[in-house]
Design an enzyme around this catalytic site. Structure first.
Site, mmCIF file in Angstrom:
data_model
loop_
_atom_site.group_PDB
_atom_site.id
_atom_site.type_symbol
_atom_site.label_atom_id
_atom_site.label_comp_id
_atom_site.label_asym_id
_atom_site.label_seq_id
_atom_site.Cartn_x
_atom_site.Cartn_y
_atom_site.Cartn_z
ATOM 1 N N GLU A 53 0.822 -1.212 0.000
ATOM 2 C CA GLU A 53 0.000 0.000 0.000
ATOM 3 C C GLU A 53 0.860 1.267 0.000
ATOM 4 O O GLU A 53 0.640 2.192 0.789
ATOM 5 C CB GLU A 53 -0.965 -0.012 1.187
ATOM 6 C CG GLU A 53 -1.978 -1.143 1.129
ATOM 7 C CD GLU A 53 -2.954 -1.133 2.289
ATOM 8 O OE1 GLU A 53 -2.681 -0.449 3.298
ATOM 9 O OE2 GLU A 53 -3.986 -1.802 2.200
ATOM 10 N N GLU A 88 -6.070 -8.351 -0.716
ATOM 11 C CA GLU A 88 -6.539 -8.272 0.667
ATOM 12 C C GLU A 88 -8.056 -8.112 0.693
ATOM 13 O O GLU A 88 -8.633 -7.393 -0.122
ATOM 14 C CB GLU A 88 -5.928 -7.073 1.407
ATOM 15 C CG GLU A 88 -4.451 -7.180 1.698
ATOM 16 C CD GLU A 88 -3.973 -6.014 2.555
ATOM 17 O OE1 GLU A 88 -4.809 -5.368 3.214
ATOM 18 O OE2 GLU A 88 -2.763 -5.744 2.556
#
Length: 647
Positions: free
Chosen positions: A104, A257
């Protein structure tokens, strides 16, 4: 990172060997992540220059994460050194399937090194200060630059500067990725590389990131709780999935995710109702994913995410509701292997998405910005994007998301029946020409009052909007914008070809007044000061047509208009009859099996009746038999097949 390098230049890579061997023994493949998303404390303290500097000039402390300086030569060197050792250690290992680069990645830095790099980047882009001043329209408010050192991205009053700063920050992140990937690809060229995206993250242009990755992956955390608006969140999530699939050039992507239960970082973090998780997994697959992964496997005992959802809870049982729902999802994926290995077909409808248009629009003072809460981002750009996509989702028509900056953009839109460009605010001349050719060859182009407004430097295009002469193809110009109060709505008067739409409609927020130059008026305000002015128009040009929807219309208008366009242009429909609100329809094709897979999901808490096509066959004996009239229970997923038609 500290487990790999407990102190500088002292590497202890072997601690993970036993885990890799255990995975290999059970024929499990591993995605191995590099730890660059969080630098070790010893490194952060020894080399403070690797920490980001905030807008106020203060250097961040050593804690948090995602706060490294993306241009730091020291940090880039440290990342390369560790990645080199990881690649050397596990090259050829049977359990290594994929490199996950960082995690991220994000953030912006205002350190002296980043500012100097920005100025160098601008010199390369513009060549001279004269050219830069012209691009930024710097004479306004006396911002004319006489030295490169005067450039400061913290000046929010120069919107061209703000646009270029976003571009530069994105450039830094891409070059940081390339720096990470280089030793991995050199030592293990057969192992693909990815990093996890975060959907419509506002500060990052993932289209450009995707060009340096082997496969695109995304993190998905929709708010699927028990309320009547869950289907809108499902529609918004479907758009995100379509975006990620578009970045992977239509090929299968990875859901890196998701959470099987709750999350912990919103103000409210309710549980997903029983059964919703399978619908969430099926949704990703239906929109092109071929893997589904979780954060996290086991809940941690401490730290910021100790209450974040996980497969295994703190008491380590495998008979919990969540564990059993994950097992159910795994069994479903195994049963759906043929469908998971298929591909999403090329859609007849395409939606254009462009982060630079978003940045330019949001940096432009005077554009009406929404303020209402909801399941998707609320700025002027995303408001239009999500509403348009949701209307086609409700009509049961697949949509591909395309990037107008792609080198083969003209080929990507060629042959599509409808192209939606409501948020294409930044209108480069080449893109305008390609869209003009598309219309002339027979395509239907849908624009809004915010289409074709500024050039690459965020300067308003001259001669009428949409710019670069496109108003000739559109048969109309957007002459002015008017704006409404937050609680204000105006009724809509439909005219011409749209008078056959069945509902009563309204618009809100903002609207454009059209100056017609051959186009047919389709709608006018039924109240307010501009009842004599068109705010929607249709114009035939060449073999195609241009539709301008110059307002923020209500959801029911967009829904009914999508169905009207669907019938007008004879679009292929997965289901012959309309679906009810809240039922998602998506398709994947297997050329090898000559089968089409149709995914039907009820995203509401009420049973939903559904009429199937006569040639649809249940994929599994668990489906609703062979009846063409079925009822989907709350959150139920049903998969049907039909013979694949050769186009």
């Amino acid at each position: 990172w500290k487990l790999y390098e407990p102190e500088e230049a002292k590497y202890e890579i072997g601690w993970i060997d036993s885990k890799k061997e255990r995975l290999a023994k059970h024929r499990i493949k591993a995605i191995l992540a590099t730890p660059s998303g969080r630098k070790p404390m010893w490194m952060s303290e020894k080399y403070p220059e690797i920490r980001q500097v905030e807008r106020n000039g203060q250097r961040q402390p050593s804690g948090e994460r995602h706060n490294h300086c993306p241009s730091s030569p020291i940090y880039r060197q440290k990342v390369r050194e560790l990645n080199t050792r990881l690649a050397e250690r596990y090259a050829g290992h049977p359990a290594l399937a994929l490199w996950h680069v960082g995690n991220e990645l994000r953030g912006e830095c205002f350190c002296a090194h980043c500012l100097n790099e920005f100025r160098t980047w601008l010199q390369t882009r513009y060549g001279t200060l004269e050219a830069l001043n012209e691009a930024w329209w710097s004479r306004f408010w006396n911002h004319t630059l006489t030295d490169w050192e005067q450039i400061d991205p913290r000046d929010g009053s120069v919107d061209g500067l703000q646009l270029d700063w976003r571009r530069f920050q994105n450039h830094l992140h891409v070059s940081f990725l390339e720096n990470e990937i280089e030793p991995l690809k050199k030592i293990t060229p057969e192992i693909p590389c990815t990093t996890n995206f975060m959907g419509f993250f506002p500060e990052l242009d993932y289209w450009r990131w995707s060009e340096v990755l082997d496969i695109v992956s995304n993190d998905s955390y929709p708010s699927y709780d028990a309320n009547d608006e869950m289907w809108k969140q499902a529609a918004a999530t479907s758009l995100t999935h379509d975006l990620i699939r578009g970045m992977n050039r239509g090929d299968a992507w990875m859901q890196m995710e998701c959470s099987p239960s709750c999350i912990n970082w919103r103000r409210l973090n309710p549980l997903k109702p029983a059964g919703v998780h399978l619908a969430e997994v099926a949704q990703a697959v239906a929109h092109g994913a071929n893997t589904v992964h979780y954060f996290q496997f086991r809940k941690g005992r401490g730290g910021h995410e100790k209450f974040h959802g996980a497969i295994v809870d703190h008491d380590s049982r495998d008979d919990t509701r969540v564990f059993q729902e994950v097992a159910q999802a795994g069994n479903w994926l195994k049963e759906m292997k043929i469908a998971v290995d298929s591909v999403a077909p090329r859609a007849e409808v395409a939606l254009l998405h462009d982060w630079e248009s978003q940045w330019a629009l949001n940096a432009s003072c005077g554009v009406r910005q929404p303020t209402a809460a909801g399941p998707e981002p609320h700025d002027a750009y995303h408001q239009l994007l999500f509403q348009h996509h949701r209307s086609w989702w409700q009509a049961g028509i697949p949509v591909d998301v395309l990037w107008p900056e792609a080198h083969d953009f003209a080929a990507q839109i060629r042959g599509r029946k409808i192209v939606l460009a409501p948020g294409q605010y930044l209108w480069k001349e080449e893109i305008a020409h390609q869209l003009r050719d598309y219309v002339h060859a027979g395509g239907c182009l849908v624009l809004s009052h915010l289409s074709g407004v500024v050039d690459a430097s965020n300067r308003v295009l001259l001669g009428g909007l949409p710019g670069h002469g496109f108003h000739q193809a559109a048969g109309a110009k957007v002459e002015e914008w008017d704006m409404l109060r937050d609680d204000e709505q105006l009724p809509l008067q439909l005219e011409g070809k749209l008078s056959e739409l069945p509902g009563q409609y309204h618009f809100s927020l903002a609207y454009g007044l059209l100056h017609l130059q051959g186009a047919e008026a389709l709608a006018k305000p039924a109240a307010g000061p501009w009842t004599d002015r068109a705010i929607a128009s249709l114009h035939a040009w060449g073999e195609g047509e241009v539709l301008i929807l110059a307002a923020n219309f209500c959801d029911t208008f967009y829904r009914d208009l999508a169905r009207w366009l669907r019938d007008r242009h004879s679009l292929e429909r997965p289901l012959e009859l309309d679906v009810l609100e809240g039922v998602g329809v998506a398709v994947r094709d297997s050329v090898e099996q000559a089968q089409r897979f149709i995914f039907l999901t009820n995203y509401t808490s009420s049973p939903q009746p559904l009429a199937l096509n006569e040639d649809m066959i249940p994929f599994s004996s668990k489906e609703h038999g062979s009846s063409t009239q079925i009822t989907l229970q709350p959150y139920e997923v049903a998969v049907y097949t039909q013979a694949l038609k050769v186009r």
